[in-house]
Design a protein around this motif. Structure first.
Motif, mmCIF file in Angstrom:
data_model
loop_
_atom_site.group_PDB
_atom_site.id
_atom_site.type_symbol
_atom_site.label_atom_id
_atom_site.label_comp_id
_atom_site.label_asym_id
_atom_site.label_seq_id
_atom_site.Cartn_x
_atom_site.Cartn_y
_atom_site.Cartn_z
ATOM 1 N N PHE A 1 53.024 -9.489 -33.298
ATOM 2 C CA PHE A 1 51.786 -9.447 -34.092
ATOM 3 C C PHE A 1 52.073 -9.121 -35.548
ATOM 4 O O PHE A 1 53.039 -8.455 -35.883
ATOM 5 N N CYS A 2 51.199 -9.632 -36.424
ATOM 6 C CA CYS A 2 51.405 -9.617 -37.873
ATOM 7 C C CYS A 2 50.152 -9.170 -38.618
ATOM 8 O O CYS A 2 49.056 -9.167 -38.072
ATOM 9 N N ARG A 3 50.372 -8.857 -39.885
ATOM 10 C CA ARG A 3 49.231 -8.718 -40.801
ATOM 11 C C ARG A 3 48.789 -10.127 -41.194
ATOM 12 O O ARG A 3 49.623 -11.033 -41.234
ATOM 13 N N SER B 1 48.518 -11.314 -44.011
ATOM 14 C CA SER B 1 49.276 -11.828 -45.163
ATOM 15 C C SER B 1 50.681 -12.290 -44.807
ATOM 16 O O SER B 1 51.391 -12.799 -45.668
ATOM 17 N N CYS B 2 51.105 -12.099 -43.569
ATOM 18 C CA CYS B 2 52.513 -12.378 -43.229
ATOM 19 C C CYS B 2 52.875 -13.836 -43.518
ATOM 20 O O CYS B 2 52.140 -14.762 -43.188
ATOM 21 N N HIS B 3 54.050 -13.996 -44.124
ATOM 22 C CA HIS B 3 54.509 -15.338 -44.464
ATOM 23 C C HIS B 3 55.398 -15.947 -43.388
ATOM 24 O O HIS B 3 56.146 -16.872 -43.659
ATOM 25 N N SER B 4 55.307 -15.413 -42.185
ATOM 26 C CA SER B 4 56.072 -16.019 -41.100
ATOM 27 C C SER B 4 55.499 -17.407 -40.806
ATOM 28 O O SER B 4 54.430 -17.766 -41.294
ATOM 29 N N LYS B 5 56.222 -18.139 -39.982
ATOM 30 C CA LYS B 5 55.841 -19.523 -39.695
ATOM 31 C C LYS B 5 54.380 -19.585 -39.210
ATOM 32 O O LYS B 5 53.953 -18.797 -38.385
ATOM 33 N N PRO C 1 55.368 -5.412 -33.023
ATOM 34 C CA PRO C 1 55.131 -5.605 -34.457
ATOM 35 C C PRO C 1 56.182 -6.514 -35.095
ATOM 36 O O PRO C 1 57.353 -6.452 -34.750
ATOM 37 N N CYS C 2 55.753 -7.344 -36.000
ATOM 38 C CA CYS C 2 56.638 -8.279 -36.711
ATOM 39 C C CYS C 2 57.582 -7.496 -37.614
ATOM 40 O O CYS C 2 57.182 -6.549 -38.281
ATOM 41 N N LYS C 3 58.855 -7.911 -37.641
ATOM 42 C CA LYS C 3 59.827 -7.206 -38.484
ATOM 43 C C LYS C 3 59.668 -7.602 -39.948
ATOM 44 O O LYS C 3 60.150 -6.923 -40.844
ATOM 45 N N ARG C 4 59.018 -8.696 -40.169
ATOM 46 C CA ARG C 4 58.886 -9.187 -41.535
ATOM 47 C C ARG C 4 57.746 -8.494 -42.290
ATOM 48 O O ARG C 4 57.940 -7.959 -43.366
ATOM 49 N N CYS C 5 56.550 -8.495 -41.709
ATOM 50 C CA CYS C 5 55.409 -7.903 -42.435
ATOM 51 C C CYS C 5 55.156 -6.447 -42.030
ATOM 52 O O CYS C 5 54.317 -5.769 -42.626
ATOM 53 N N ARG C 6 55.910 -5.957 -41.052
ATOM 54 C CA ARG C 6 55.838 -4.559 -40.621
ATOM 55 C C ARG C 6 54.405 -4.006 -40.588
ATOM 56 O O ARG C 6 54.039 -3.171 -41.415
HETATM 57 ZN ZN LIG Z 1 54.611 -10.795 -39.694
#
Ligand SMILES: [Zn+2]
Length: 181
Positions: free
Chosen positions: A30-32, A34-38, A61-66
């Motif tokens: 899961f992401c925020r 705003s996350c720029h993941s795919k 939780p996504c490691k990218r948008c934390r």
């Molecule tokens: Zn994310």
């Protein structure tokens, strides 16, 4: 999922960060918003209003948008940061809460609420803190006249400045200066 939520996810809209999270069923992450993941397929997206509900549903939780990181979770960090730079850049002008809110295109009430929530002080109080600590520094380390110091921290009038300074520190600017020099 509401249309507005999908649009927020599709546009990586950070204005919605903190308002909801989205999980992707194919990855169980899961992401925020705003996350720029795919970009996920809409049919794979579920909306969660809280971190807890996303985790309870088995998402990580996504490691990218934390999404769990508090600094990033607050939707209003940006607004606060912009307020801080306005204060920094316009310290010599008689800035008020209303001026700041207008420059940020939000209402005074909203700015007040967000700023308090994030920093635990009101924007006006923060502004006064910055003004007074700069004034103290100038009183201690320069020979500038009180009126000049007043002007450089946003007071056009030395008497107003002195009153505010005394209220804040307990001493008049002149007394403060003799104490610290
Ligand atoms: Zn994310």
């Amino acid at each position: 999922m509401k249309e507005i939520e999908w649009v927020a996810v599709a546009n990586n809209d950070d204005a919605f960060d903190g308002q909801f999270y989205y999980g992707v069923s194919t990855t169980l992450i899961f992401c925020r918003p705003s996350c720029h993941s795919k970009m996920p397929l809409r049919k794979h997206v579920s909306i969660f209003s809280t971190l807890r509900s996303a985790k309870d549903a088995g998402y990580r939780p996504c490691k990218r948008c934390r999404p769990e990181d508090l600094i990033y979770t607050h939707p209003n960090t940006q607004l606060v940061n912009k307020t801080l730079s306005i204060i920094e850049l316009q310290l010599t002008s008689p800035l008020t809460l209303k001026d700041m809110a207008e420059q940020l295109f939000v209402s005074s009430t909203y700015l007040q609420k967000v700023f308090m929530k994030e920093t635990k002080v009101s924007p006006s109080r923060y502004l006064t803190n910055v003004r007074m600590s700069k004034a103290k520094h100038l009183l201690q380390h320069t020979d500038l006249l009180v009126i000049n110091i007043a002007q450089s921290v946003g007071y056009q009038n030395a008497a107003h400045f002195s009153t505010a300074f005394q209220r804040y520190t307990g001493d008049s600017p002149t007394k403060f200066r003799t104490k610290v020099q």
